[in-house]
Design a protein around this motif. Structure first.
Motif, short mmCIF file in Angstrom:
data_model
loop_
_atom_site.label_atom_id
_atom_site.label_comp_id
_atom_site.label_asym_id
_atom_site.label_seq_id
_atom_site.Cartn_x
_atom_site.Cartn_y
_atom_site.Cartn_z
N GLU A 59 29.64 36.55 47.84
CA GLU A 59 31.09 36.56 48.01
C GLU A 59 31.66 35.14 47.94
O GLU A 59 32.73 34.92 47.36
CB GLU A 59 31.46 37.22 49.34
CG GLU A 59 32.92 37.59 49.43
CD GLU A 59 33.21 38.58 50.53
OE1 GLU A 59 34.39 38.93 50.70
OE2 GLU A 59 32.27 39.01 51.23
N THR A 62 31.59 34.04 44.12
CA THR A 62 32.66 34.59 43.29
C THR A 62 34.03 34.07 43.75
O THR A 62 34.92 33.89 42.92
CB THR A 62 32.65 36.13 43.32
OG1 THR A 62 32.71 36.60 44.67
CG2 THR A 62 31.40 36.68 42.64
N TYR A 101 36.77 36.37 34.82
CA TYR A 101 37.87 37.15 35.38
C TYR A 101 38.95 37.36 34.33
O TYR A 101 39.24 36.47 33.53
CB TYR A 101 38.45 36.46 36.62
CG TYR A 101 37.54 36.56 37.81
CD1 TYR A 101 37.50 37.72 38.58
CD2 TYR A 101 36.70 35.51 38.15
CE1 TYR A 101 36.64 37.83 39.66
CE2 TYR A 101 35.84 35.61 39.23
CZ TYR A 101 35.81 36.77 39.98
OH TYR A 101 34.95 36.87 41.05
N GLU A 106 41.75 39.81 40.47
CA GLU A 106 40.33 39.69 40.79
C GLU A 106 39.51 40.82 40.17
O GLU A 106 38.65 41.42 40.79
CB GLU A 106 40.08 39.64 42.29
CG GLU A 106 38.70 39.05 42.64
CD GLU A 106 38.42 38.93 44.13
OE1 GLU A 106 37.25 38.66 44.48
OE2 GLU A 106 39.36 39.10 44.93
N VAL A 107 39.81 41.10 38.92
CA VAL A 107 39.00 42.03 38.14
C VAL A 107 38.13 41.20 37.21
O VAL A 107 38.63 40.43 36.39
CB VAL A 107 39.87 43.00 37.31
CG1 VAL A 107 38.98 43.91 36.47
CG2 VAL A 107 40.77 43.82 38.22
N PHE A 130 26.20 41.59 43.25
CA PHE A 130 27.54 41.39 43.83
C PHE A 130 27.92 42.59 44.69
O PHE A 130 28.77 43.42 44.30
CB PHE A 130 28.57 41.17 42.73
CG PHE A 130 28.26 40.02 41.81
CD1 PHE A 130 28.27 38.72 42.28
CD2 PHE A 130 27.94 40.24 40.48
CE1 PHE A 130 27.98 37.64 41.45
CE2 PHE A 130 27.66 39.19 39.63
CZ PHE A 130 27.67 37.88 40.12
N HIS A 132 29.74 43.01 47.19
CA HIS A 132 31.12 43.09 47.69
C HIS A 132 32.06 43.64 46.63
O HIS A 132 33.26 43.82 46.89
CB HIS A 132 31.60 41.71 48.14
CG HIS A 132 31.51 40.65 47.09
ND1 HIS A 132 30.31 40.25 46.55
CD2 HIS A 132 32.46 39.90 46.47
CE1 HIS A 132 30.54 39.30 45.64
NE2 HIS A 132 31.83 39.08 45.58
N TYR A 133 31.55 43.93 45.44
CA TYR A 133 32.33 44.52 44.37
C TYR A 133 31.84 45.93 44.08
O TYR A 133 30.69 46.28 44.36
CB TYR A 133 32.21 43.71 43.08
CG TYR A 133 32.98 42.40 43.05
CD1 TYR A 133 34.08 42.19 43.87
CD2 TYR A 133 32.60 41.39 42.18
CE1 TYR A 133 34.79 41.00 43.82
CE2 TYR A 133 33.31 40.18 42.12
CZ TYR A 133 34.40 39.99 42.95
OH TYR A 133 35.11 38.82 42.90
N LYS A 134 32.70 46.73 43.47
CA LYS A 134 32.30 47.99 42.86
C LYS A 134 32.29 47.76 41.35
O LYS A 134 33.17 47.09 40.80
CB LYS A 134 33.25 49.12 43.21
CG LYS A 134 33.27 49.49 44.70
CD LYS A 134 31.93 50.00 45.18
CE LYS A 134 32.00 50.48 46.62
NZ LYS A 134 32.33 49.39 47.58
N ALA A 144 34.21 44.69 37.37
CA ALA A 144 33.88 44.63 38.79
C ALA A 144 35.12 44.19 39.56
O ALA A 144 35.86 43.32 39.09
CB ALA A 144 32.73 43.65 39.03
N LYS A 145 35.32 44.77 40.72
CA LYS A 145 36.43 44.35 41.56
C LYS A 145 36.20 44.82 43.00
O LYS A 145 35.43 45.77 43.22
CB LYS A 145 37.76 44.90 41.04
CG LYS A 145 37.93 46.41 41.17
CD LYS A 145 39.31 46.83 40.67
CE LYS A 145 39.54 48.32 40.81
NZ LYS A 145 40.89 48.73 40.34
N PRO A 146 36.83 44.17 43.96
CA PRO A 146 36.70 44.63 45.34
C PRO A 146 37.51 45.90 45.54
O PRO A 146 38.70 45.95 45.22
CB PRO A 146 37.30 43.45 46.15
CG PRO A 146 38.23 42.77 45.20
CD PRO A 146 37.65 42.95 43.84
#
Length: 210
Positions: A59, A62, A101, A106-107, A130, A132-134, A144-146
């Motif tokens: 985290e 990133t 990005y 934050e994608v 990562f 903390h991302y999906k 990927a993004k939160p």
């Protein structure tokens, strides 16, 4: 008006000892040239990213790169290894990938050096790197993004006693989790919908929205 001197000191790897030098150089450059001059080379960005990942976790790593991307406008919707803008390099299952990005939302886009079919095992590998991302697919790109899902109403489903993975369901959402990645993928094959890949507490996760 953008203060390129302060950006250089905060994000470009320069120090206060470089202030006079920066003022002299920046004074003769165009806006675009200033931004290019103060942007650290890929080797520096990757070194700092790796150091933060190892010492502070994914985290923090990133967050460092995302903050730099916002400050120095490193965003790209079509990143590639032509490296028009610096990106973070990743090794996924022995293959070279990059992370960049696309916007201030934050994608992140994870893209291969050489075009290849996207395997779900790679998506789960990225999720493990990562957590903390999906991770998900959109318009043929790995992104990927939160994000979180409403898991409060999920109900555990009865499963084959020989399986170690677990399946939870609610209206509109399926969650599959387990320590065996292949088993999780096998169970997920029976469900249709948009897929999001995650990782938590050493378990691979797949969320399927209907």
């Amino acid at each position: 008006m953008t203060n390129y001197l302060e950006l250089a000191l905060q994000h470009g790897g320069f120090t206060n000892l470089d202030r006079v030098y920066l003022e002299n150089v920046l004074s003769s450059l165009t806006e675009d040239q200033k931004l290019r001059f103060i942007t650290p080379p890929p080797s520096v960005i990757n070194a700092y990213f790796s150091e933060r990942y190892q010492k502070q976790g994914p985290e923090a790593a990133t967050a460092y790169y995302f903050e730099m991307s916002c400050a120095l406008t490193l965003f790209s919707k079509t990143p590639s290894f032509k490296e028009l803008k610096p990106f973070v390099r990743l090794n996924l299952s022995g293959h070279s990938y990059g992370l960049s990005y696309e916007s201030q939302k934050e994608v992140a886009i994870i893209f291969p050096e050489k075009k290849e079919a996207v395997r779900e095992s790679v998506l789960l590998e990225i999720a493990q790197i990562f957590p903390h991302y999906k991770i998900f697919m959109e318009d043929g790109q790995i992104k990927a993004k939160p994000m979180t899902f409403d898991e409060a109403s999920l109900i555990k489903q009865r499963s084959n006693d020989s399986l170690l993975s677990e399946v939870y369901m609610s209206e509109g959402l399926v969650k599959i989790q387990g320590f065996n990645q292949e088993e999780v993928l096998e169970l997920s094959a029976t469900y249709s919908g948009e897929r999001y890949y995650g990782y938590s507490q050493r378990q691979s996760l797949i969320y399927i929205t209907k």
